[in-house]
Motif scaffolding. Structure first.
Motif, PDB file in Angstrom:
ATOM      1  N   THR A  80       1.000  -0.827   0.060  1.00  0.00           N
ATOM      2  CA  THR A  80       0.169   0.367   0.074  1.00  0.00           C
ATOM      3  C   THR A  80       0.725   0.991   0.313  1.00  0.00           C
ATOM      4  O   THR A  80       0.565   2.046  -0.708  1.00  0.00           O
ATOM      5  N   VAL A  81       1.528   1.218   1.250  1.00  0.00           N
ATOM      6  CA  VAL A  81       2.611   2.709   1.175  1.00  0.00           C
ATOM      7  C   VAL A  81       3.418   2.415  -0.553  1.00  0.00           C
ATOM      8  O   VAL A  81       3.544   3.976  -1.156  1.00  0.00           O
ATOM      9  N   PHE A  82       4.489   1.818  -1.343  1.00  0.00           N
ATOM     10  CA  PHE A  82       4.719   1.561  -2.085  1.00  0.00           C
ATOM     11  C   PHE A  82       3.850   1.947  -3.622  1.00  0.00           C
ATOM     12  O   PHE A  82       4.354   2.623  -4.613  1.00  0.00           O
ATOM     13  N   SER A  83       2.447   1.348  -3.505  1.00  0.00           N
ATOM     14  CA  SER A  83       1.629   2.033  -4.377  1.00  0.00           C
ATOM     15  C   SER A  83       0.811   3.142  -4.536  1.00  0.00           C
ATOM     16  O   SER A  83       0.658   3.734  -5.324  1.00  0.00           O
ATOM     17  N   LEU A  84       0.756   3.722  -3.033  1.00  0.00           N
ATOM     18  CA  LEU A  84       0.736   5.298  -3.211  1.00  0.00           C
ATOM     19  C   LEU A  84       1.683   6.403  -3.512  1.00  0.00           C
ATOM     20  O   LEU A  84       0.887   6.961  -4.033  1.00  0.00           O
ATOM     21  N   ILE A  85       3.065   5.662  -3.117  1.00  0.00           N
ATOM     22  CA  ILE A  85       3.952   6.734  -3.347  1.00  0.00           C
ATOM     23  C   ILE A  85       3.837   6.923  -4.991  1.00  0.00           C
ATOM     24  O   ILE A  85       4.168   7.496  -5.910  1.00  0.00           O
ATOM     25  N   LEU A  86       3.948   5.090  -6.055  1.00  0.00           N
ATOM     26  CA  LEU A  86       4.051   4.840  -7.092  1.00  0.00           C
ATOM     27  C   LEU A  86       2.611   6.261  -7.865  1.00  0.00           C
ATOM     28  O   LEU A  86       2.969   6.839  -8.956  1.00  0.00           O
ATOM     29  N   GLY A  87       1.388   5.647  -7.593  1.00  0.00           N
ATOM     30  CA  GLY A  87      -0.151   6.589  -7.989  1.00  0.00           C
ATOM     31  C   GLY A  87       0.127   8.381  -8.114  1.00  0.00           C
ATOM     32  O   GLY A  87      -0.422   7.932  -8.846  1.00  0.00           O
ATOM     33  N   VAL A  88       1.039   8.994  -6.623  1.00  0.00           N
ATOM     34  CA  VAL A  88       0.114  10.553  -6.661  1.00  0.00           C
ATOM     35  C   VAL A  88       1.388  10.738  -7.297  1.00  0.00           C
ATOM     36  O   VAL A  88       0.604  10.981  -8.109  1.00  0.00           O
ATOM     37  N   THR A  89       2.738  10.063  -7.413  1.00  0.00           N
ATOM     38  CA  THR A  89       3.637  10.362  -8.254  1.00  0.00           C
ATOM     39  C   THR A  89       3.393  10.286  -9.861  1.00  0.00           C
ATOM     40  O   THR A  89       3.470  11.659 -10.846  1.00  0.00           O
ATOM     41  N   ALA A  90       2.803   8.975 -10.526  1.00  0.00           N
ATOM     42  CA  ALA A  90       2.474   9.020 -11.472  1.00  0.00           C
ATOM     43  C   ALA A  90       0.899   9.586 -11.999  1.00  0.00           C
ATOM     44  O   ALA A  90       1.096   9.407 -13.299  1.00  0.00           O
ATOM     45  N   ALA A  91       0.438   9.582 -11.085  1.00  0.00           N
ATOM     46  CA  ALA A  91      -0.298  10.267 -11.053  1.00  0.00           C
ATOM     47  C   ALA A  91      -0.611  12.130 -11.478  1.00  0.00           C
ATOM     48  O   ALA A  91      -1.691  12.204 -12.663  1.00  0.00           O
ATOM     49  N   LEU A 142       7.011  -5.708  -3.141  1.00  0.00           N
ATOM     50  CA  LEU A 142       7.777  -5.170  -4.460  1.00  0.00           C
ATOM     51  C   LEU A 142       7.076  -5.618  -5.545  1.00  0.00           C
ATOM     52  O   LEU A 142       6.187  -5.025  -6.810  1.00  0.00           O
ATOM     53  N   GLY A 143       6.362  -7.103  -5.746  1.00  0.00           N
ATOM     54  CA  GLY A 143       6.178  -8.202  -6.778  1.00  0.00           C
ATOM     55  C   GLY A 143       4.783  -7.312  -6.628  1.00  0.00           C
ATOM     56  O   GLY A 143       4.274  -6.957  -8.056  1.00  0.00           O
ATOM     57  N   HIS A 144       3.976  -7.275  -5.147  1.00  0.00           N
ATOM     58  CA  HIS A 144       2.722  -7.237  -5.474  1.00  0.00           C
ATOM     59  C   HIS A 144       1.892  -5.709  -5.665  1.00  0.00           C
ATOM     60  O   HIS A 144       1.241  -6.199  -6.504  1.00  0.00           O
ATOM     61  N   THR A 145       3.471  -4.701  -5.735  1.00  0.00           N
ATOM     62  CA  THR A 145       2.878  -3.374  -6.221  1.00  0.00           C
ATOM     63  C   THR A 145       2.755  -3.241  -7.709  1.00  0.00           C
ATOM     64  O   THR A 145       2.408  -2.571  -8.154  1.00  0.00           O
ATOM     65  N   VAL A 146       3.638  -4.051  -8.965  1.00  0.00           N
ATOM     66  CA  VAL A 146       3.389  -4.584  -9.719  1.00  0.00           C
ATOM     67  C   VAL A 146       2.080  -4.403 -10.322  1.00  0.00           C
ATOM     68  O   VAL A 146       1.104  -3.725 -11.268  1.00  0.00           O
ATOM     69  N   LEU A 147       1.020  -5.362  -9.268  1.00  0.00           N
ATOM     70  CA  LEU A 147       0.123  -5.040  -9.927  1.00  0.00           C
ATOM     71  C   LEU A 147      -1.704  -4.439  -9.236  1.00  0.00           C
ATOM     72  O   LEU A 147      -2.358  -3.888  -9.362  1.00  0.00           O
ATOM     73  N   ALA A 148      -0.671  -3.446  -7.707  1.00  0.00           N
ATOM     74  CA  ALA A 148      -1.306  -3.040  -7.317  1.00  0.00           C
ATOM     75  C   ALA A 148      -1.512  -1.099  -7.630  1.00  0.00           C
ATOM     76  O   ALA A 148      -2.344  -0.250  -7.795  1.00  0.00           O
ATOM     77  N   ALA A 149       0.230  -0.715  -8.275  1.00  0.00           N
ATOM     78  CA  ALA A 149      -0.257   0.451  -8.039  1.00  0.00           C
ATOM     79  C   ALA A 149      -0.670   1.413  -9.788  1.00  0.00           C
ATOM     80  O   ALA A 149      -1.444   2.252  -9.897  1.00  0.00           O
ATOM     81  N   PRO A 150      -0.938   0.034 -10.853  1.00  0.00           N
ATOM     82  CA  PRO A 150      -1.703   0.537 -12.365  1.00  0.00           C
ATOM     83  C   PRO A 150      -2.790   0.970 -11.338  1.00  0.00           C
ATOM     84  O   PRO A 150      -3.819   2.057 -11.788  1.00  0.00           O
ATOM     85  N   ILE A 151      -3.129   0.211 -10.345  1.00  0.00           N
ATOM     86  CA  ILE A 151      -5.316   0.003  -9.872  1.00  0.00           C
ATOM     87  C   ILE A 151      -4.845   1.438  -9.106  1.00  0.00           C
ATOM     88  O   ILE A 151      -5.979   2.597  -8.976  1.00  0.00           O
ATOM     89  N   ALA A 152      -4.197   1.797  -8.113  1.00  0.00           N
ATOM     90  CA  ALA A 152      -3.873   2.845  -7.439  1.00  0.00           C
ATOM     91  C   ALA A 152      -3.553   4.461  -8.456  1.00  0.00           C
ATOM     92  O   ALA A 152      -4.112   5.417  -8.391  1.00  0.00           O
ATOM     93  N   ILE A 153      -2.588   4.075  -9.442  1.00  0.00           N
ATOM     94  CA  ILE A 153      -2.594   5.364 -10.498  1.00  0.00           C
ATOM     95  C   ILE A 153      -3.498   5.043 -11.032  1.00  0.00           C
ATOM     96  O   ILE A 153      -4.417   6.966 -10.935  1.00  0.00           O
ATOM     97  N   LEU A 154      -4.806   4.841 -11.719  1.00  0.00           N
ATOM     98  CA  LEU A 154      -5.999   5.235 -12.435  1.00  0.00           C
ATOM     99  C   LEU A 154      -7.244   5.978 -11.685  1.00  0.00           C
ATOM    100  O   LEU A 154      -7.883   6.683 -11.910  1.00  0.00           O
ATOM    101  N   ILE A 155      -6.951   5.404  -9.732  1.00  0.00           N
ATOM    102  CA  ILE A 155      -8.281   6.233  -9.285  1.00  0.00           C
ATOM    103  C   ILE A 155      -7.470   7.335  -8.931  1.00  0.00           C
ATOM    104  O   ILE A 155      -8.115   8.531  -8.981  1.00  0.00           O
TER     105      ILE A 155
END
Length: 280
Positions: A80-91, A142-155
């Motif tokens: 969740t932490v990794f996905s939020l960092i990537l999600g906010v930055t990429a979005a 880190l492996g799960h972030t590969v799947l979770a980050a795109p969802i966070a980015i879309l949101i």
């Protein structure tokens, strides 16, 4: 074209059809919930006697189930932490930036959602195995972030596009720098999206199987891997209790997301998320 008025028979038919579809979709969930309270050791439905023994076995301190739940929770929290960092930055870059090849970058970010998970799991295994990180909670996260980050980015993209940029421009015109604008204007308005991205990232990691299966070791098994092992050669009734808990968590998570979005929309209408003191 003139529309025909709805008939009473048509209304009853639609209600019955919708009810039948909902019952069909809910039937597996109801069966799992009822079976999880069965007292027998073979998981029959409907149970002849009822007991909470499988929930007690699942929560037994030091047991395999409790250990796997703790590991899955740790991995999901890191994801969740990794996905939020990537999600906010990429979005932010995709929604507000002027990136070259914007469509190609957008497609690359969402590619993990289209590639079969077993392919991603194999690639991660070949990457982490030579460096001896198999079984590491950090590597699994880190492996799960590969799947979770795109969802966070879309949101987050949807959330940022729903924020009126004129509010940020107004803050900038009053002398606020970028960090102040993000802290006092953008992030408060994006709070519902941040919470939704966190919830869905956590659920994605907690329920993920393929990557965890490839990355796990006999000493580090996440909950989905342990459930698969428990059902591979025999039927362990404890799985029904675990499944019931996962169903309850999913329902609570969706209810939380709906509540936060509703409260966030109400506060936006009331202006409650906008700062009233000077932006300094």
């Amino acid at each position: 074209m003139m529309e025909l008025p709805p008939t009473r028979a048509g209304h009853i038919g639609r209600v019955l059809s919708a009810t039948a579809i909902l019952l069909f979709l809910a039937m597996p969930i109801v069966i799992i919930l009822v079976t999880s309270f069965g007292a027998d050791g073979i998981g029959t439905f409907p149970p002849k006697d009822y007991s909470t023994r499988w929930y007690e076995q699942m929560a037994a301190p030091g047991g395999n189930w409790a250990t796997s739940i703790a590991l899955s929770s740790l991995v999901a929290a890191l994801t969740t932490v990794f996905s939020l960092i990537l999600g906010v930055t990429a979005a932010t870059a995709l929604a507000r930036g002027r990136l070259p090849l914007h469509a190609a970058v957008y497609g690359l970010v969402l590619a993990p959602l289209l590639i079969p998970q077993v392919v991603i799991a194999l690639g991660l295994f070949l990457f982490f195995e030579p460096v001896g990180m198999l079984g590491s909670p950090l590597a699994i996260a880190l492996g799960h972030t590969v799947l979770a980050a795109p969802i966070a980015i879309l949101i987050m993209i949807s959330t940022l596009k729903g924020i009126d940029e004129r509010l940020e421009d107004a803050a900038a015109s009053m002398g606020a720098n970028r960090m102040t604008i993000a802290r006092r204007v953008t992030f408060p308005l994006a709070t519902p999206g941040l919470i939704a991205a966190s919830v869905f990232s956590f659920i994605t990691s907690f329920d993920e199987f393929f990557i965890a299966q490839f990355m796990s070791t006999p000493d580090t098994r996440t909950l989905p891997v342990l459930v698969f092992n428990a059902l591979q050669f025999d039927v362990d009734p404890t799985v029904t209790a675990v499944s019931a808990v996962l169903i309850a968590l999913a329902i609570l998570a969706l209810a939380l997301v709906a509540l936060v979005r509703k409260l966030g929309g109400h506060r936006n209408q009331q202006g409650g998320l906008l700062p009233t003191e000077p932006l300094t």
